[in-house]
Design a protein around this motif. Structure first.
Motif, short mmCIF file in Angstrom:
data_model
loop_
_atom_site.label_atom_id
_atom_site.label_comp_id
_atom_site.label_asym_id
_atom_site.label_seq_id
_atom_site.Cartn_x
_atom_site.Cartn_y
_atom_site.Cartn_z
N PRO A 236 0.88 -1.36 0.25
CA PRO A 236 0.49 -0.05 0.78
C PRO A 236 0.60 1.42 0.20
O PRO A 236 0.70 2.49 -0.86
CB PRO A 236 -0.67 -0.43 1.41
CG PRO A 236 -1.05 -1.24 1.91
CD PRO A 236 0.34 -2.20 1.53
N GLU A 237 2.40 1.26 0.60
CA GLU A 237 2.69 2.25 1.12
C GLU A 237 3.60 2.98 -0.66
O GLU A 237 3.44 3.40 -1.04
CB GLU A 237 3.65 1.99 1.88
CG GLU A 237 3.45 2.23 3.33
CD GLU A 237 3.77 0.86 3.99
OE1 GLU A 237 3.26 0.12 2.83
OE2 GLU A 237 3.46 0.48 5.26
N SER A 238 3.49 2.09 -0.64
CA SER A 238 4.62 1.84 -2.94
C SER A 238 3.09 2.80 -3.26
O SER A 238 3.76 3.74 -3.99
CB SER A 238 5.11 0.58 -3.20
OG SER A 238 5.56 0.02 -2.75
N CYS A 239 2.31 2.11 -3.81
CA CYS A 239 1.30 3.12 -4.61
C CYS A 239 0.34 4.21 -4.40
O CYS A 239 0.43 4.97 -4.85
CB CYS A 239 -0.84 1.69 -4.32
SG CYS A 239 0.21 -0.14 -4.71
N CYS A 240 0.47 4.26 -2.48
CA CYS A 240 0.41 5.26 -2.23
C CYS A 240 1.50 6.77 -2.67
O CYS A 240 0.81 7.96 -2.62
CB CYS A 240 0.57 5.61 -0.30
SG CYS A 240 -0.19 6.97 0.10
N TYR B 188 -4.33 4.10 -8.21
CA TYR B 188 -2.80 4.71 -7.53
C TYR B 188 -3.45 4.31 -6.09
O TYR B 188 -2.87 3.54 -5.28
CB TYR B 188 -1.43 5.29 -7.51
CG TYR B 188 -1.18 4.79 -8.77
CD1 TYR B 188 -0.24 3.42 -8.85
CD2 TYR B 188 -0.82 5.25 -10.34
CE1 TYR B 188 0.21 2.86 -9.56
CE2 TYR B 188 -0.15 3.96 -11.35
CZ TYR B 188 0.38 3.30 -10.85
OH TYR B 188 1.20 2.74 -12.21
N PHE B 189 -3.76 5.41 -5.90
CA PHE B 189 -4.42 5.69 -4.61
C PHE B 189 -5.72 4.21 -4.28
O PHE B 189 -5.75 3.93 -3.00
CB PHE B 189 -5.12 7.07 -4.19
CG PHE B 189 -4.08 7.65 -3.66
CD1 PHE B 189 -3.05 7.53 -2.91
CD2 PHE B 189 -3.93 8.65 -4.10
CE1 PHE B 189 -2.30 8.43 -2.69
CE2 PHE B 189 -2.90 10.41 -3.99
CZ PHE B 189 -2.57 9.94 -3.00
N ARG B 190 -6.51 4.69 -5.40
CA ARG B 190 -7.53 2.99 -5.09
C ARG B 190 -7.17 1.81 -4.72
O ARG B 190 -7.03 0.71 -4.50
CB ARG B 190 -7.98 3.13 -6.47
CG ARG B 190 -9.32 3.99 -6.48
CD ARG B 190 -9.84 3.57 -7.48
NE ARG B 190 -11.05 4.54 -7.99
CZ ARG B 190 -12.05 4.53 -6.79
NH1 ARG B 190 -12.64 3.41 -6.47
NH2 ARG B 190 -13.03 5.41 -6.78
N ARG B 191 -5.50 1.35 -5.70
CA ARG B 191 -4.52 0.19 -5.43
C ARG B 191 -4.49 0.24 -3.90
O ARG B 191 -4.46 -0.80 -3.50
CB ARG B 191 -4.05 0.27 -6.23
CG ARG B 191 -3.22 -0.97 -6.73
CD ARG B 191 -2.13 -0.88 -7.17
NE ARG B 191 -2.52 -1.18 -9.08
CZ ARG B 191 -1.41 -1.42 -9.69
NH1 ARG B 191 -0.50 -1.34 -10.02
NH2 ARG B 191 -1.69 -1.13 -11.00
N ALA C 81 -4.18 7.24 2.39
CA ALA C 81 -4.77 6.98 1.28
C ALA C 81 -6.18 7.65 0.36
O ALA C 81 -6.56 8.00 -0.30
CB ALA C 81 -4.47 5.83 1.16
N TRP C 82 -7.10 7.55 1.81
CA TRP C 82 -8.55 7.76 1.96
C TRP C 82 -8.50 9.08 1.78
O TRP C 82 -9.01 9.59 0.99
CB TRP C 82 -9.35 7.60 2.93
CG TRP C 82 -9.74 6.01 2.65
CD1 TRP C 82 -9.76 4.80 3.30
CD2 TRP C 82 -11.09 5.35 1.92
NE1 TRP C 82 -10.15 3.83 3.78
CE2 TRP C 82 -11.05 4.03 2.30
CE3 TRP C 82 -11.30 6.66 0.40
CZ2 TRP C 82 -11.42 2.88 1.86
CZ3 TRP C 82 -12.25 5.30 0.23
CH2 TRP C 82 -12.95 4.26 0.55
N HIS D 132 -8.46 14.54 -1.51
CA HIS D 132 -7.92 15.50 -1.87
C HIS D 132 -7.53 15.88 -3.76
O HIS D 132 -8.20 16.90 -4.11
CB HIS D 132 -6.09 16.07 -1.42
CG HIS D 132 -6.04 15.58 -0.08
ND1 HIS D 132 -6.72 16.91 0.81
CD2 HIS D 132 -4.62 15.61 0.72
CE1 HIS D 132 -6.46 16.71 2.24
NE2 HIS D 132 -5.13 16.36 1.88
N GLU D 133 -7.18 14.58 -4.17
CA GLU D 133 -7.51 14.27 -5.15
C GLU D 133 -8.50 14.91 -6.39
O GLU D 133 -8.53 15.40 -7.10
CB GLU D 133 -6.19 13.06 -5.98
CG GLU D 133 -5.35 12.89 -5.45
CD GLU D 133 -4.73 14.06 -5.86
OE1 GLU D 133 -4.39 14.62 -7.03
OE2 GLU D 133 -3.61 14.34 -5.03
N TYR D 134 -9.37 14.24 -5.60
CA TYR D 134 -11.18 14.26 -6.06
C TYR D 134 -11.62 15.78 -6.04
O TYR D 134 -12.51 16.18 -6.62
CB TYR D 134 -12.15 13.16 -5.28
CG TYR D 134 -12.55 11.86 -5.17
CD1 TYR D 134 -12.14 12.06 -6.99
CD2 TYR D 134 -11.86 10.76 -5.07
CE1 TYR D 134 -12.87 10.83 -7.70
CE2 TYR D 134 -11.85 9.37 -5.28
CZ TYR D 134 -12.11 9.56 -7.21
OH TYR D 134 -12.59 8.43 -7.26
#
Lengths: 578, 918
Positions: free
Chosen positions: A338-342, A360-363, A374-375, A380-382
């Protein structure tokens, strides 16, 4: 604290015990700490010390308080005897087979092999294997049972029988500390937090080197009161525990102090460095965090743990290439963490590619549904993508996982404010400010909410800005706003006070800008109205250094001052009685 | 996960659904003649079908029944067949032991569906129409099974095992398959475990045969269920129920009533019902909470919701229910929390999982709904300022996003807020947000703002064709028109140039158009809700305690009765509409009260109490009761009224305290006044005044009433100047707050004060002003009573004016006799008699009945009222007349009565029970 050597001895034995019982992460942790104890360089060849060189340099740079490394007076550390291994000849063969099965992740087979074994070690391994088998099945079931209305509650089927067995043993008094740890784990899973706490305390008191037990215990300490009520015997492992617990309870300074104290012994422990970085991050000391992480990566280039925080720092400092380098490195190390994806998500976010970032956050969230940051980051992205409902949903999920996540509350408030619902947003800002009352950004956000033209609740806005100004407002928005609002309300005295403060601050930080001009202009005018001509002309003279319409205004002000000074000497005398 | 839409319907195969499929197979075995094997009568056969139908529709809980519960219900339904059915079911379930068994079972199931091309049903052939309810159910099961992965099948298998095991442990007897014939198992439960079976068997069997024959004669209409229930399958739920709060006006109407106990199985495997059954359940519960909150215990309902949330974390509507639950239990922080959570997750677009895409919805979500709800919540908790703030934000946001529907609802919510709580200065708040209003100017009084808002919201609702909202706006308009004059009084007294008057015609029109709503909903039916509710009721009937024994003994008729009840619920009008129409009747009653027609007011209240009490809030029902009891008090005296009040108090036990309490205080006060117990009266008055300032703000109407009553009390105590002072301040207050209608009453009171203090000349202008007010405001009864006062004033000016007075009285008598209460009538009679008596041209001896009749009438009426003062007067006059006529015996009698009343008046007995009642 015992001597370094005794710590080393204890840890070495503990690692053997832990890995014998297949408590791998605990033994990993113990081994890391073992290597973290600073070795007297004179005794060893350079090849041994290479590993530690970098870390000690951090310490040299940031060791602020040397005295903390000596143990505080009055604390006597108990010496827990290292238990002997029960070397029952009979079960070793079975045990070896079971352990190999376990190592191959064939948990049920391992448990089956040990079904008739009576040794404590065998018993523990059997129960632990069963527990893990149940956990594995649970994970599978969660995916299998995923319905349209969300996931059904999947339970570890082994919990009931394990609890029964373990509670009997505990009553008999024939349970060892590892059994107690497992019992605590099972109780916690079943939701019996109080008993779990007691059992885990028993476990760590009898065998303090099992970090797993400590971290389970720490996850149960949700308030400072529970933490203080624990009856723990003094051992240097307790300091690790307390440091981590303080961190979770957002007592960052206390946590930092503990870690710095621990560094006296474990001076080159990567774990401690990372934890210090975490605490510093929460105190928003990004520079220091960056330095620590750089060193960490140099020593331990394949580390993925905690690297998401490093990426956050790099993000905040907008270090494109460093972030991409980090992302590349963790991607090559283990892309399904999860850290990598984040980290990759953060990178794309920095590049402004929000869709990819969300992916990637979803992943990351697929890999760990309860991955809090991640949530929030996805929220923030949204927000960036102007998809407010999705952002709100993401933030809300973060908040529901951990209601103390002030960032998510803040995000919720922001999202609603964006939609033109400032009054509704206030509820969320209030929540976030309640959790983090010393963060000026939150107060400023709330003040801006009150200040919007829809609400126009200036008094409340002023109150919020005042709070913000009191808690180290770095961007110096609060003072300026306070001054401006007071000016708008016609309270010139207060306005002058805040403008002066703001000006002083800007002078201290050697910043200049439109705010300076505004402050100078107001102060010049104000002092002139107050007949404090000297002061007024001082401000006006300073204004002359700037270009623009203010320069002209300053000139006319100066002219006016001179006129008044010469024309009305009587008032002049009154104004400045000698 | 965020941003992703869930698939529309959740239909997963659970053990319960398998059971239903087994029973369906029993109901319609492939290729069978009209009556399949185990059934002995058509009605029996139909009953099973009805039962299955209800199983698939009812929404009385969130979990599917366990096998145990299913068997219990089957016992009720199956009647003679219950053992056969349960055995068949359990055997069948037990036989499913490998995935392959399940595959075979479902492929067999396909056989009970009729082919798609058989349009004409063969009468003898029982096969399920694939488009019928049950047919669709089977098809959905088949589909769900077909798309199931192997893991899913394995899970189903384990679940079926657990499902059967649970039943096994709790009810062993049903599990054992009987080795001897089980088609004729004895009927009553008592025989089950006995070895007497074979002994009794012969007898029972004979009896059964005879019974069977008799049942067979009963023909039954719904042999083919699809004929009756070819219902729409895709039910569209609008988001309406969520907004219903607006119509319901946040009643504070708890209602003590024992609801069905909520039994939640805390352990074991539970399976949620189909999605829309759960939704239906939630809807129903939402309705119920709003209607009678006291029947919900905060914690037990919360635990159900928690469970539901655990089972279906993506079903966000649960949060809304949690919000409602905490709202009606007055838990402010929790309610706030849940409200925010609900809207964060649902973005205001979730009505149900089937989101109807109305024109207004967009990708931004509809967070204005959140604001609307939050506003209502603040209103409920008595924070009018916050409520207004939030609602104005709602107005702004819905304008911004073009959500007209929400805007309309918000405006009517603001109207409600303004009319319920007269905030002293709302100017600026409304002005800042609502530009149209702002342009009119912020100097308008609150009533005018309200009027403008009402007009606009009505127009908006009409143009948006929101029927309910139109109706409720009409209702609000009617309420407004009832008591508010259209223009403010600029100077004392009416001017010809100004239209200062009320418009009963408008009220009437508004009320009519409100009631029209019900006819519009005749055609439109919300099938799911009513259907589900009906099914629930049917299942409830099964559970009734009398069920088990009575049912079996009386099997045939039981069948019919129940099925008829099931089919004969024509109620397709949604409860919210009924409620709205009901409250229109209430307003109608109030209108008639104001305009002065007691019988019509009573009829309207009665219509409400009989037709709409079920669907209305207990607040409204309490109001209707209060109106009826007032009527009784006015026309039948206090004794009967207090009896009625006692009943009402029991009915609304402690709950809608304010309404009934208020009534009680009013009645007690009037009674104390009449009896001359002034201390008590004053005390009651003070209590009334306390009620006026409640949590939600000062209730001006109540405030006015309290001071009116205190003026009356002072008047009764002969403290004229104090009474006049109170009346004057009251007049000023009413003038200030534009309560002109109340002022008619105040003026009349002032006239009465002057009359009693002997300043008849001073009283006349007041009474004349009152009369002209009454004329303008169409207050007929008040006008009649004002003319009566005027007549009394003339009379007290001297006997020369007796003629004029008698003319006035005669003019008012038709209305007084037709609509007036006992007191007014009695006063009219006495005044009339006094006129005659003081008229010098009138001789008693010539026509005594002209005086005697009204006087004896009056005395009777005042005796009923226990109005000692006036009763004494009546008897006094009677005695004088009798004396003149020389009827000494009657004279003595009247004199004795006179003495009795005078004594009672002078020594007021503090009756114990008065205190007991409080």
């Amino acid at each position: 604290m015992g001597t370094k050597e005794s710590c080393r001895m204890e840890l070495r034995t503990a690692i053997r015990h832990l890995s014998d019982r297949c408590l791998y992460s605990a033994s990993k942790w113990a081994a890391e700490q073992l290597m973290g104890i600073e070795i007297d360089p004179s005794k060893y060849t350079p090849s041994h010390t290479r590993f530690q060189r970098g870390s000690s340099s951090i310490r040299r740079r940031y060791r602020t308080n040397e005295s903390t490394s000596t143990p505080a007076a009055g604390i006597s550390y108990i010496c827990t005897p290292v238990p002997d291994e029960d070397n029952e000849e009979m079960d070793t063969d079975f045990y070896l087979l079971a352990k190999s099965y376990f190592d191959c992740r064939e948990y049920r087979r391992a448990a089956h092999v040990l079904r008739d074994q009576t040794g404590k070690k065998a018993f523990f391994l059997r129960c632990y294997a069963l527990y893990l088998a149940g956990e594995k099945r649970k994970e599978e079931e969660i995916i299998e049972l995923e319905g349209p209305l969300g996931k059904s509650e999947a339970l570890n089927q082994e919990l009931v029988s394990l609890e029964r067995e373990l509670s009997v043993l505990r009553k008999n008094g024939t349970i060892d500390s590892f059994g107690l740890y497992l019992y605590g784990l099972v109780l916690k899973e079943k939701g019996n937090d109080n008993l779990a706490c007691t059992v885990l305390v028993e476990s760590v008191n009898s065998y303090p080197w099992n970090w797993n037990a400590w971290s389970e215990l720490q996850s149960l300490c949700t308030t400072a009161d529970t933490l203080n009520s624990l009856n723990l015997s003094n051992h240097w492992m307790k300091d690790f525990f307390l440091a981590s617990a303080y961190h979770e309870l957002r007592m960052h300074n206390e946590s930092l102090a503990k870690y710095e104290y621990l560094q006296g012994t474990f001076s080159s422990s990567n774990y401690i460095h990372a934890q210090i970085a975490k605490a510093q991050y929460n105190l928003r000391e990004f520079e220091q965090v960056e330095v620590i992480f750089e060193e960490l990566l140099r020593n331990d280039p394949y580390r993925v743990e905690d690297m998401d925080m490093y990426s956050n720092v790099l993000y905040a400092k907008e270090c494109y290439s460093a972030l991409s380098y980090l992302a590349h490195r963790v991607f090559m190390t283990d892309k399904y963490r999860p850290e990598s994806c984040c980290i990759i998500g953060n990178y794309y976010s920095l590049k402004g590619q929000h869709e990819k970032s969300v992916m990637y956050f979803r992943r990351a969230l697929k890999l760990n549904k309860k991955y809090l940051s991640a949530w929030t980051l996805m929220g923030h992205e949204y927000v960036e993508m102007k998809n407010t409902p999705a952002a709100i949903d993401a933030y809300r999920r973060a908040v529901d996982i951990n209601p103390c996540d002030y960032r998510a509350w803040y995000g919720l408030g922001q999202a609603y404010e964006m939609m033109g619902m400032p009054f509704y947003a206030l509820h969320y800002f209030r929540k976030s400010v309640f959790l983090q009352p010393n963060d000026s950004r939150l107060w400023i956000a709330m003040a801006q909410c009150y200040e919007t033209e829809q609400l126009n609740m200036i008094e409340e806005a002023i109150k919020c800005y005042r709070r913000a100004a009191n808690c180290n407002d770095r961007e110096a928005i609060a003072l300026h706003q306070l001054a401006k609002l007071h000016k708008e309300l016609g309270r010139f005295e207060e306005a002058a006070f805040y403008y002066r403060e703001d000006l002083e601050r800007m002078e201290d930080e050697e910043r200049e800008g439109p705010n300076t001009v505004e402050a100078l202009l107001f102060l010049g005018q104000y002092c002139k109205d107050q007949k404090r001509f000297e002061e007024a002309s001082m401000y006006c003279n300073r204004l002359l250094d700037y270009t623009g319409p203010e320069k002209e205004q300053a000139k006319s002000l100066l002219r006016g001052i001179r006129l008044e000074q010469s024309g009305l000497p009587a008032t002049d005398v009154e104004q400045f009685p000698q | 996960m965020a941003g992703t839409l869930k698939q529309a319907s959740a239909f997963t195969i659970t053990p319960h659904k398998v059971s239903v499929c087994v029973l369906l197979q029993v109901y319609a075995p492939p290729a069978q003649i009209s009556l399949p094997f185990p059934f002995s009568s058509v009605s029996q056969h139909n009953r099973l079908a009805l039962y299955l139908l209800t199983l698939t529709k009812s929404c009385d809980g969130i979990f599917e029944p366990t096998l145990d519960e299913l068997i219990t219900q089957l016992r009720e339904v199956g009647g003679l067949l219950n053992h056969w059915l349960t055995d068949h079911l359990t055997n069948k379930l037990a036989s499913l032991s490998s995935p392959d068994d399940l595959f075979n079972f479902f492929s067999d199931l396909r056989g009970i569906l009729a082919g798609p091309d058989t349009t004409v049903m063969d009468d003898d052939q029982i096969s399920l129409d694939p488009t019928s309810n049950l047919g669709v159910y089977v098809r959905r099961c088949l589909l769900a099974f077909n798309v199931m992965s192997f893991e899913g099948v394995c899970h189903l298998l384990t679940n079926i095992g657990a499902y059967c095991k649970e039943a096994l442990t709790s009810s062993a007897p049903y599990e054992l398959p009987r080795s001897d014939d089980f088609s004729n198992a004895p009927e009553t439960l008592e025989y089950e475990n006995m070895d007497l079976e074979n002994l009794v068997f012969e007898k029972v069997n004979a009896e059964l045969e005879s019974r069977k024959r008799s049942y067979e004669r009963v023909s039954f209409h719904n042999h083919a269920p699809r004929a009756l229930f070819g219902l729409v399958e895709d039910i569209n739920l609008t988001a309406e129920p969520k907004l219903k709060n607006v119509d319901k006006n946040m009643e504070h109407s708890p209602f003590s009533q024992s609801d069905k106990p909520m039994i939640v199985d805390p352990s074991g495997e539970n399976f949620l019902r189909t999605n829309w059954q759960v939704q239906g359940y939630l809807l129903e519960q939402a309705d119920l909470i709003e209607k009678r909150r006291s029947s919900f215990s905060l914690n037990s309902f919360e635990s159900i919701l928690k469970q539901l949330q655990k089972q279906a974390p993506e079903l966000h509507r649960v949060h809304f229910l949690q919000y409602l639950n905490s709202l009606y239990h007055d838990d402010y922080p929790l309610a706030l929390e849940y409200l925010h959570r609900y809207f964060d997750y649902s973005a205001g677009t979730e009505g149900c999982d089937i989101v109807t895409s109305t024109t207004g919805s967009n990708s931004f979500g509809r967070y204005e709904n959140a604001l609307l709800c939050l506003g209502m919540m603040h209103f409920h908790f008595g924070h009018p300022k916050e409520a207004l703030e939030v609602l104005t934000e709602a107005v702004r946001v819905s304008q911004q996003y073009g959500d007209d529907t929400c805007l309309a609802y918000t405006m009517s919510a603001i109207c409600n807020l303004l009319s319920e709580i007269g905030i002293s200065d709302t100017t600026g708040i409304i002005g800042s947000s609502y530009s149209h209003v702002a342009s009119i100017g912020t100097s308008l009084s609150i009533q005018e703002q309200l009027f403008v808002l009402l007009r606009r919201s009505l127009k908006r609702a009409e143009s948006l064709k929101l029927k309910r909202l139109v109706a409720s706006s009409h209702l609000a308009m009617a309420k407004f028109d009832l008591t508010h004059v259209q223009r403010p009084l600029l100077s004392f007294g009416p001017k010809a140039s100004m239209k200062l008057r009320t418009f009963p015609v408008n009220v009437c029109k508004d009320l009519r158009s409100c009631s029209r709503l019900i006819s519009e909903f005749d055609t439109e039916s919300e099938l799911m809700i009513t259907d589900g509710a009906m099914s629930t009721v049917w299942l409830e009937n099964l559970k009734k305690p009398m069920g088990s024994t009575v049912f079996i003994q009386d099997n045939g008729s039981g069948n019919i009765r129940d099925s008829f009840r099931f089919c004969a619920q024509p109620c397709s009008v949604p409860a919210s509409v009924q409620q709205l129409v009901g409250s229109s009747y209430l307003v109608r009653a109030t209108a008639w009260e104001t305009y002065g027609s007691a019988p019509l007011a009573r009829i309207s209240a009665l219509v409400f109490a009989t037709c709409f009490a079920e669907s209305s809030s207990s607040e409204d029902v309490a109001l209707a009761y209060a109106k009826l009891i007032r009527h009784i008090a006015m026309f039948k005296g206090y004794k009967e009224a207090f009896n009625a009040l006692k009943i009402a108090e029991e009915k609304f036990l402690s709950v809608s305290k304010s309404r009934i309490l208020l009534l009680k205080l009013q009645l007690l006060h009037e009674r104390a006044l009449h009896k001359g117990n002034l201390k008590r009266a004053q005390q009651l008055c003070d209590e009334l005044g306390v009620l006026a300032s409640s949590v939600t703000g000062v209730d001006m109407d109540l405030e006015a009433e309290a001071s009116l009553r205190s003026a009356r009390t002072l008047l009764a105590a002969n403290q004229y100047s104090e009474a006049a002072a109170v009346a004057h301040t009251l007049f000023c207050m009413c003038y200030k707050f534009n309560m002109q209608v109340e002022n008619a009453t105040v003026l009349l009171l002032l006239a009465e004060i002057h009359k009693k203090s002997g300043n008849a000349v001073l009283g006349i202008p007041y009474v004349l002003a009152s009369i002209s007010f009454c004329q303008l405001f169409n207050l007929d009864l008040l006008r009649a009573s004002a003319s009566l006062t005027l007549a009394e004033l003339w009379l007290s000016l001297g006997s020369t004016h007796a003629k004029r007075a008698v003319i006035l009285i005669h003019g008012a008598l038709p209305i007084i006799l037709g609509h007036g209460g006992l007191e007014l009538r009695g006063r009219a009679f006495i005044a009339e008699a006094k006129c005659y008596l003081s008229d010098s041209s009138f001789s008693v001896i010539d026509n005594p009945e002209v005086v005697l009749d009204p006087l004896s009438q009056a005395s009777e009426e005042f005796e009923v009222l226990e109005y000692h003062e006036l009763a004494a007067e009546a008897f006094y006059l009677l005695a004088i007349v009798y004396n003149k006529l020389g009827l000494s015996e009657e004279r003595e009698e009247a004199a004795v009565s006179f003495k009795k009343h005078i004594i009672a008046l002078e020594t007021p007995v503090d009756e114990r029970f008065l205190f007991d009642m409080l």
